[in-house]
Design an enzyme around this catalytic site. Structure first.
Site, PDB file in Angstrom:
ATOM      1  N   ARG A  77      54.725 -10.068 -34.198  1.00  0.00           N
ATOM      2  CA  ARG A  77      53.899 -11.366 -33.625  1.00  0.00           C
ATOM      3  C   ARG A  77      53.820 -12.643 -35.047  1.00  0.00           C
ATOM      4  O   ARG A  77      53.931 -11.831 -36.070  1.00  0.00           O
ATOM      5  CB  ARG A  77      52.135 -10.949 -33.894  1.00  0.00           C
ATOM      6  N   HIS A 121      48.368 -20.605 -34.588  1.00  0.00           N
ATOM      7  CA  HIS A 121      47.765 -20.143 -35.825  1.00  0.00           C
ATOM      8  C   HIS A 121      47.869 -21.320 -37.020  1.00  0.00           C
ATOM      9  O   HIS A 121      48.311 -21.246 -37.741  1.00  0.00           O
ATOM     10  CB  HIS A 121      49.022 -19.062 -35.721  1.00  0.00           C
ATOM     11  N   GLU A 166      42.022 -17.436 -34.107  1.00  0.00           N
ATOM     12  CA  GLU A 166      40.999 -16.284 -34.873  1.00  0.00           C
ATOM     13  C   GLU A 166      40.419 -17.937 -35.181  1.00  0.00           C
ATOM     14  O   GLU A 166      39.819 -19.086 -35.957  1.00  0.00           O
ATOM     15  CB  GLU A 166      41.358 -16.574 -36.562  1.00  0.00           C
ATOM     16  N   ASN A 295      42.026  -9.539 -35.182  1.00  0.00           N
ATOM     17  CA  ASN A 295      41.375  -8.502 -36.331  1.00  0.00           C
ATOM     18  C   ASN A 295      40.799  -8.409 -36.968  1.00  0.00           C
ATOM     19  O   ASN A 295      39.639  -9.277 -36.956  1.00  0.00           O
ATOM     20  CB  ASN A 295      42.301 -10.377 -36.929  1.00  0.00           C
ATOM     21  N   TYR A 297      39.353  -6.840 -40.459  1.00  0.00           N
ATOM     22  CA  TYR A 297      39.943  -6.673 -41.839  1.00  0.00           C
ATOM     23  C   TYR A 297      38.495  -6.173 -42.618  1.00  0.00           C
ATOM     24  O   TYR A 297      39.050  -5.349 -43.836  1.00  0.00           O
ATOM     25  CB  TYR A 297      40.006  -7.881 -42.558  1.00  0.00           C
ATOM     26  N   GLU A 364      45.842  -8.048 -36.251  1.00  0.00           N
ATOM     27  CA  GLU A 364      46.160  -7.913 -37.182  1.00  0.00           C
ATOM     28  C   GLU A 364      44.880  -6.736 -38.301  1.00  0.00           C
ATOM     29  O   GLU A 364      43.836  -7.226 -37.812  1.00  0.00           O
ATOM     30  CB  GLU A 364      45.695  -9.176 -37.951  1.00  0.00           C
TER      31      GLU A 364
HETATM   32  O1  IFM Z   1      46.668 -14.781 -44.169  1.00  0.00           O
HETATM   33  C1  IFM Z   1      45.792 -14.672 -42.976  1.00  0.00           C
HETATM   34  C2  IFM Z   1      46.182 -14.791 -41.251  1.00  0.00           C
HETATM   35  O2  IFM Z   1      46.683 -16.057 -41.638  1.00  0.00           O
HETATM   36  C3  IFM Z   1      45.284 -14.630 -40.380  1.00  0.00           C
HETATM   37  N1  IFM Z   1      44.125 -13.555 -40.431  1.00  0.00           N
HETATM   38  C4  IFM Z   1      43.591 -12.880 -42.037  1.00  0.00           C
HETATM   39  C5  IFM Z   1      44.961 -13.591 -42.724  1.00  0.00           C
HETATM   40  C6  IFM Z   1      44.377 -13.087 -44.343  1.00  0.00           C
HETATM   41  O3  IFM Z   1      43.723 -13.693 -45.136  1.00  0.00           O
END
Ligand code: IFM
Length: 454
Positions: A77, A121, A166, A295, A297, A364
């Protein structure tokens, strides 16, 4: 945790983004993006750097494709830099920009790696920001025009498309806290950017489908697991607000065709949305997609606090400035983000409840840690390896729980320019020496390769 714990056809890929890796910001007729402008402002980036060189991927894409294919990734990606295609955000596509991404997609295909392209992005052409950026409805129309050009020129070599990455970050870090480009601190009016981004998604989806009916199109949201710090009514209200602004403000219009009223009310933007987010807009925004990218985290644990002192830095949560983010004491990454793999299931469930059956991809997931290069040049990133292993286990749990998870992309293939953190945060499974541009797979990359080989 083994590869065979995941179903056949489960895609394992890796992800990057244009401004974070390409460098070559003045080559090939590329125009300035809002990140070029923002990064040049004193104090905007913690280490004072820019993405002018980054990983020099623009000149090393062959090597990087070989690297990911040797590691065994099935999909990649990447994002297309809008100002490489339209330097000023309008007009005929720039042949040099198209050629770069065509060569990239072709070399991926030659090595059996499926290209997944993100159209946006975060690198908005500066010329469009000068006309209002995402606060202007016109930007959504420009985005659809760009999407149509890209689909026309590259749709024969790319089938999987992600419209936005995002939009929460683009709206609220870009136009509320000002931590990201274009660096504006406009409070609740930042929600107008959220609407125009979502409208841009809907219009781009229409354009892609018209030009390339065979395209698979989705969009990517950054979703957070959100928990109240206690069972008190005030803390539960804090969690409702943060879940509302981070997750529901995007999930609900996309998957249910309506904005959450409580969130518009928190923002004080009910009237603006009633006048500007028309039924027609919502019909476009909620048009069926082929998949949702998530995404994931971390988790937010939140509590009700008191109003911020006058003169405090602008918040990325306009209208909810009194909410505080609480540490649970659980381990965190170098970004300070709590490590909470189970939250990945929570956010998938939230999306799945709104759109049962819609395929989900983790587009992500990954972690920044302090890496050290030992005397032999090896990088033993045990913490990142553990992070990935635990999140793959969460992916397996999701599949076992019958959530329609179809794939996972690790962030990131290689260390890169981490936005306002510049080069001070490393997310790569491949180490990049920014002096020499040498790429060295870390232990996490070797673990991923073994995992993918089964
Ligand atoms: O690096 C970023 C990415 O560009 C978008 N999602 C989170 C990642 C980590 O902060």
């Amino acid at each position: 945790m083994r590869r065979s714990d995941l179903p056949d056809g489960f895609v394992i890929g890796t992800a990057t983004a244009s401004y974070q890796i390409e460098g070559a910001t003045r080559e090939g007729g590329r125009g300035d993006s809002i990140w070029d402008t923002f990064a040049r402002q004193p104090g905007a980036i913690v280490d004072g750097s820019t993405g002018d060189v980054a990983d020099d991927h623009y000149n090393r894409s062959e090597e990087d494709v070989a690297l990911m294919s040797d590691l065994g990734f099935e999909a990649y990606r990447f994002s297309i830099a809008w100002p490489r295609i339209q330097a000023d955000g309008a007009g005929a596509p720039n042949p040099a920009g198209i050629d770069f991404y065509r060569r990239l997609a072709e070399s991926l295909l030659e090595r059996g790696v499926t290209p997944w392209a993100t159209l946006y992005h975060w690198d908005l052409p500066q010329a469009l920001e000068d006309k209002g950026g995402w606060l202007s409805r016109e930007t959504a129309l420009r985005f659809a025009d760009y999407a149509a050009h890209v689909a026309d020129r590259l749709g024969d070599v790319i089938t999987d498309w992600i419209t936005l990455n995002e939009p929460w970050c683009s709206s609220f870090l870009g136009y509320a806290s000002g931590h990201h480009a274009p660096g504006r601190a406009l409070g609740s009016a930042s929600a107008h950017a959220a609407h125009h981004l979502l409208l841009g998604h809907g219009l781009a989806l229409e354009a892609l489908r018209e030009v390339r009916p065979e395209a698979r199109v989705g969009t990517t949201l950054n979703l957070y697991a959100v928990e109240p710090a206690s069972d008190s009514g005030a803390d539960r209200d804090a969690a409702r607000r943060i879940d509302g602004l981070s997750n529901r403000l995007f999930l609900e219009p996309l998957l249910s065709g309506a904005y959450p009223e409580d969130v518009l009310d928190d923002l004080g933007e009910t009237e603006w949305f009633a006048e500007n987010a028309t039924d027609d807009d919502l019909r476009r925004i909620s048009a069926p997609i082929d998949f949702l990218g998530i995404n994931y985290y971390s988790r937010h644990t939140v509590a009700a606090g008191s109003a911020p002192a006058p003169g405090s830095a602008p918040s990325a949560y306009p209208g909810s400035e009194h909410v505080t983010f609480v540490s649970t004491g659980a381990p965190v990454t170098r970004m300070g983000w709590e490590i909470h793999p189970d939250g990945m299931l929570d956010v998938m469930r939230q999306a799945h409840e709104l759109a049962p059956g819609l395929p989900l991809y983790i587009t992500e997931n990954g972690a920044a840690f302090e890496d050290t290069v030992d005397a032999d040049g090896r990088i033993d990133d045990a913490q990142r390896t553990d992070y990935l292993r635990s999140h793959f286990a969460a992916a397996r749990d999701a599949v076992e729980a019958k959530l329609p998870l179809r794939g996972y992309f690790v962030w990131s293939l290689m260390d890169n320019w981490e936005w306002a953190w510049g080069y001070s945060r490393r997310f790569g499974i491949v180490h990049v020496d920014y002096e020499t541009q040498a790429r060295t797979p870390k232990r996490s990359a070797r673990w991923m390769a073994e995992f993918m080989r089964g």
